[in-house]
Design an enzyme around this catalytic site. Structure first.
Site, PDB file in Angstrom:
ATOM      1  N   GLU A  42     -64.017 -48.875  74.952  1.00 38.25           N
ATOM      2  CA  GLU A  42     -62.918 -49.338  75.798  1.00 38.25           C
ATOM      3  C   GLU A  42     -63.289 -50.674  76.438  1.00 38.25           C
ATOM      4  O   GLU A  42     -64.402 -50.863  76.935  1.00 38.25           O
ATOM      5  CB  GLU A  42     -62.643 -48.299  76.890  1.00 38.25           C
ATOM      6  CG  GLU A  42     -61.504 -48.669  77.831  1.00 38.25           C
ATOM      7  CD  GLU A  42     -61.273 -47.606  78.898  1.00 38.25           C
ATOM      8  OE1 GLU A  42     -60.172 -47.581  79.472  1.00 38.25           O
ATOM      9  OE2 GLU A  42     -62.189 -46.797  79.157  1.00 38.25           O
ATOM     10  N   LYS A 129     -53.112 -48.941  77.344  1.00 34.78           N
ATOM     11  CA  LYS A 129     -53.354 -47.715  78.106  1.00 34.78           C
ATOM     12  C   LYS A 129     -52.157 -47.427  79.015  1.00 34.78           C
ATOM     13  O   LYS A 129     -51.728 -48.286  79.792  1.00 34.78           O
ATOM     14  CB  LYS A 129     -54.630 -47.857  78.929  1.00 34.78           C
ATOM     15  CG  LYS A 129     -55.157 -46.554  79.504  1.00 34.78           C
ATOM     16  CD  LYS A 129     -56.533 -46.776  80.116  1.00 34.78           C
ATOM     17  CE  LYS A 129     -57.188 -45.462  80.529  1.00 34.78           C
ATOM     18  NZ  LYS A 129     -58.554 -45.671  81.061  1.00 34.78           N
ATOM     19  N   CYS A 163     -60.549 -43.372  77.142  1.00 31.29           N
ATOM     20  CA  CYS A 163     -61.123 -42.632  78.258  1.00 31.29           C
ATOM     21  C   CYS A 163     -60.258 -41.438  78.648  1.00 31.29           C
ATOM     22  O   CYS A 163     -60.065 -40.527  77.849  1.00 31.29           O
ATOM     23  CB  CYS A 163     -61.360 -43.578  79.433  1.00 31.29           C
ATOM     24  SG  CYS A 163     -62.549 -42.957  80.644  1.00 31.29           S
TER      25      CYS A 163
END
Length: 321
Positions: A42, A129, A163
């Protein structure tokens, strides 16, 4: 059977060009090792905003780091993506790259993004995200559903989340419904000071693999000497960073590690996976197919995006009609 690769590496902290150069080297390394797909951590380019775990949000140091993050973020398309695409094309490998994205012509707005590149060096799409986590909210805007996709390849569909998203049941279900075969779970080098990243990765990725009956590539950030120098403030911070030991790995559809987890340091984890190993687990439980009750449950995904401005007709124009 294909070979997949999970990268565990640190960026060249807040340096886009040098991190892109490092990423291209890792892409070519994975391609030379026979990998068909490689996943990156990430926010790999130019780094993930990990300073917010140590520095106060309004501190001068945090603001300076955030300014450098913006200046070194990536436009899609742009010179950085051209280099990544060239490396993917030369290595004949699919790439899922974590990066911090900025919009051309704008100052300030950033997205936490996964970029998907095919083995011919073409950009397939990107996933922003959906909801930033903790300190990410200070620099990253919420994403949209445009990139909540499983991208088709000759060996099945490839998806990716970052994540905490890898524990979001609705996001996972929407990708499973699109037929994801190989999923890239991209992780930073660490989370909050009260957790151990490796433990979170194991729990979340095994559950995701078992639920979707897909192969999961855990690409994990690492911490280099420069980051150990500039990120921590207290001795407690330094001790915490010393305990972070990566965890890059590859998980099979039944939820078992087949490569890794990797220990401290940097490297690439590989596994040869047989895509047909998905069939029997899916026949048993296909949660986005026959093993569900769509007369009871349904999921709607708004693919319309999140435009900054919606232009509406004027009141005068409405009255004219």
């Amino acid at each position: 059977t294909i070979r997949v690769a999970a990268v565990q590496a640190a960026p060249v902290f807040l340096d886009r060009e040098r991190t892109v150069e490092k990423a291209c080297g890792l892409i070519r390394e994975a391609g030379a090792a026979g990998a068909h797909l490689v996943g990156f951590p990430e926010g790999f380019i130019p780094t993930h905003p990990l300073w917010y775990h140590f520095h106060a949000a309004s501190s001068v140091k945090a603001m300076q780091f955030s300014r450098e993050l913006f200046c070194n973020s990536v436009e899609i398309p742009g010179p950085a993506t051209e280099e990544l695409c060239r490396a993917a094309r030369e290595a004949r490998i699919y790439v899922v790259m974590g990066l911090c994205e900025k919009t051309p012509g704008r100052m300030g707005t950033l997205y936490n993004t996964l970029l998907f590149i095919d083995d011919h060096g073409n950009i397939m799409g990107r996933h922003r995200k959906l909801h930033p986590t903790l300190g990410e909210r200070l620099v990253h805007a919420p994403g949209d559903a445009e990139g909540l996709r499983a991208f088709q390849t000759e060996f099945g569909a490839v998806s990716g989340l970052m994540c905490g998203e890898n524990s979001n049941a609705l996001s996972i279900f929407s990708l499973d419904a699109q037929g994801t075969t190989v999923h890239v779970a991209s992780w930073p080098a660490h989370f909050s000071l009260s957790t151990t990243m490796g433990d979170i990765i194991e729990v979340a990725s095994k559950a995701l693999a078992y639920q979707t009956k897909s192969f999961v590539i855990n690409a994990v950030g690492a911490i280099d000497d420069r980051m150990r120098e500039v990120l921590p403030i207290t001795d407690e911070d330094r001790a915490f960073l010393s305990r972070q030991h990566g965890g890059a790995s590859i998980v099979a559809p039944r939820g078992k590690f087949i490569a890794g987890p990797m220990g401290p340091g940097e490297g690439v984890v590989y596994a040869d996976v047989n895509i047909s190993d998905i069939i029997i687990p899916k026949i048993t439980q296909d949660f986005s197919g026959h093993y569900n009750r769509f007369d009871i449950f349904s999921l709607s995904v708004n693919m319309g995006g999140n435009p900054h401005v919606r232009r509406l007709p004027s009141v005068a124009a409405e009255h004219a009609h």
